[in-house]
Design an enzyme around this catalytic site. Structure first.
Site, mmCIF file in Angstrom:
data_model
loop_
_atom_site.group_PDB
_atom_site.id
_atom_site.type_symbol
_atom_site.label_atom_id
_atom_site.label_comp_id
_atom_site.label_asym_id
_atom_site.label_seq_id
_atom_site.Cartn_x
_atom_site.Cartn_y
_atom_site.Cartn_z
ATOM 1 N N LYS A 188 0.846 -1.188 0.000
ATOM 2 C CA LYS A 188 0.000 0.000 0.000
ATOM 3 C C LYS A 188 0.892 1.252 0.000
ATOM 4 C CE LYS A 188 -3.234 -3.071 0.512
ATOM 5 N NZ LYS A 188 -2.445 -4.318 0.534
HETATM 6 C C1 PLP Z 1 -8.940 -5.208 -0.513
HETATM 7 C C2 PLP Z 1 -8.064 -5.755 0.581
HETATM 8 N N1 PLP Z 1 -8.611 -6.043 1.770
HETATM 9 C C3 PLP Z 1 -7.854 -6.521 2.780
HETATM 10 C C4 PLP Z 1 -6.502 -6.730 2.636
HETATM 11 C C5 PLP Z 1 -5.715 -7.282 3.787
HETATM 12 O O1 PLP Z 1 -4.804 -6.316 4.259
HETATM 13 P P1 PLP Z 1 -3.685 -6.712 5.329
HETATM 14 O O2 PLP Z 1 -2.580 -7.361 4.591
HETATM 15 O O3 PLP Z 1 -3.277 -5.371 5.923
HETATM 16 O O4 PLP Z 1 -4.318 -7.589 6.329
HETATM 17 C C6 PLP Z 1 -5.895 -6.444 1.419
HETATM 18 C C7 PLP Z 1 -4.459 -6.682 1.227
HETATM 19 O O5 PLP Z 1 -3.938 -6.667 0.162
HETATM 20 C C8 PLP Z 1 -6.691 -5.936 0.358
HETATM 21 O O6 PLP Z 1 -6.166 -5.642 -0.843
#
Ligand code: PLP
Length: 382
Positions: A188
């Site tokens: 991100k």
């Molecule tokens: C749309 C979406 N939701 C949730 C997540 C999960 O994020 P995290 O890795 O911070 O748990 C991601 C990770 O790429 C994502 O793209």
């Protein structure tokens, strides 16, 4: 500010981290307080202010943010939650964690996002929530989905994992949702290594989520430590909570990163516009701003034209030319835990997940490197 080195193979993403983040993390370590503490509280305040929302609760990832958001929305066993299959699998998994059933809706092929039209046919008497994802940073049309589902008592949770720095109808993406979840994973823009944030409108829900991220404690460890006579301030555990905490080391990095977010978004948008110019005439469709907002280009995805080589072949040719592109967004309903569960055909999801690919895009990408990506892509297309 010096940045971290970029390897000679052009990667798909490099976080923009420098000495300031290193120093902030070191200061947290030197302070002796490295678990959730004053820096987490400061990061929460700064993030809430950036969004223009009242409550922000820092957690260990967007996955844990989604978990808490669904609890905050009152979702539990037997409920259904409409989600896009076209999303990182954590979106669907969070629904499963609370004992509910993810119901997969298709997306608009232009944005990769749910719409009121794709969600509405899937609503049943058991639907408790919708998770509207800002896929790849493209803001979802939240108002359209809310208007379709809220009269039926359904809460919209925004999965803004990718969308820090994106804008929806003049406000930061996620700011208009009852509950929203953000990711600070290094793919991100704003990163804390791992990390996430859940934002919400309701103060009582926010207070409950703060307790739930920390084992359900009525008084946080940091507050007990800070209070005069804290040793006699006894906490209670009134419901089963989790360890979803962020550390002060992560929050220290997050505070620096938040200050750099506008510059990151501006640079990514500049580079994306340059890709658009340089790829003109190839037949590739590059993701763009929707009518209702602007994307931070967290994922700069392209859809090759009909007749282009298979995506695996394109990725292999790019890798051979020193360009590390990636497949587009996954589709949860094609993975083992959710195979065969889709209730409706998902043609746009299946097209995008099969054919799209994500191009390298990061703050330190130079024009010379970008020219190399474009040349490799044109050659790969044949
Ligand atoms: C749309 C979406 N939701 C949730 C997540 C999960 O994020 P995290 O890795 O911070 O748990 C991601 C990770 O790429 C994502 O793209």
């Amino acid at each position: 500010m010096s940045s971290n080195p970029v390897p000679s193979t052009i990667p798909v993403m490099v976080p923009w981290l420098g000495e300031e983040e290193a120093e902030a993390a070191a200061e947290a370590v030197r302070s002796g307080w490295v678990a959730q503490g004053p820096r987490v509280a400061a990061f929460e305040r700064a993030f809430a202010e950036h969004l223009g929302v009242e409550h922000a609760v820092a957690v260990s990832s967007c996955t844990t943010a989604l978990h808490l958001a669904l609890i905050g929305a009152g979702v539990g066993p037997g409920d259904e939650v409409v989600v896009p299959s076209l999303s990182f699998i954590a979106t669907a998994n969070a629904v499963t964690y609370v004992g509910a059933v993810p119901v997969f809706a298709d997306v608009d092929p232009a944005t990769g996002n749910l719409t009121a039209d794709t969600v509405e046919p899937l609503l049943t008497a058991r639907t408790r929530a919708v998770i509207a994802v800002d896929q790849g940073g493209v803001p979802v049309d939240l108002d359209g989905i809310r208007a379709a589902v809220e009269p039926r008592g359904v809460t919209v949770v925004e999965d803004a994992a990718c969308a820090a720095g994106s804008v929806y109808r003049g406000r930061p993406a996620g700011a208009g949702a009852e509950l929203a979840a953000y990711s600070f994973h290094p793919r991100k823009l704003l990163t804390t290594g791992e990390g996430g944030m859940v934002t919400c409108r309701d103060g009582e829900v926010a207070a409950r989520l703060r307790r739930l991220r920390e084992h359900g404690m009525s008084v946080s460890a940091a507050d007990r430590h800070a209070a005069a006579g804290g040793a006699s301030l006894l906490e209670t555990y009134d419901e089963i909570g989790f360890n979803h905490r962020m550390t002060d080391i992560q929050a220290a990095v997050g505070l620096v990163q938040l200050g750099k977010l506008p510059a990151m978004v501006a640079r990514r948008r500049e580079l994306a516009a340059r890709y658009r110019e340089l790829l003109a005439g190839t037949g590739l469709r590059l993701v763009e701003d929707p009518a209702h907002g602007t994307t931070n280009y967290q994922s700069c995805w392209v859809l090759p034209p009909d007749g282009a080589p298979e995506r695996a072949e394109l990725l292999a040719r790019l890798a051979g030319a020193g360009v590390s592109a990636r497949r587009g967004i996954m589709a949860a309903h094609l993975e083992a835990p959710y195979k065969g569960t889709a209730r409706v055909p998902l043609p746009a999801t299946e097209l995008l997940t099969r054919r799209s690919l994500i191009l390298p895009l990061y703050h330190a990408l130079t024009e010379e490197q970008q020219d190399r990506v474009v040349a490799a892509l044109r050659a790969a297309l044949g």
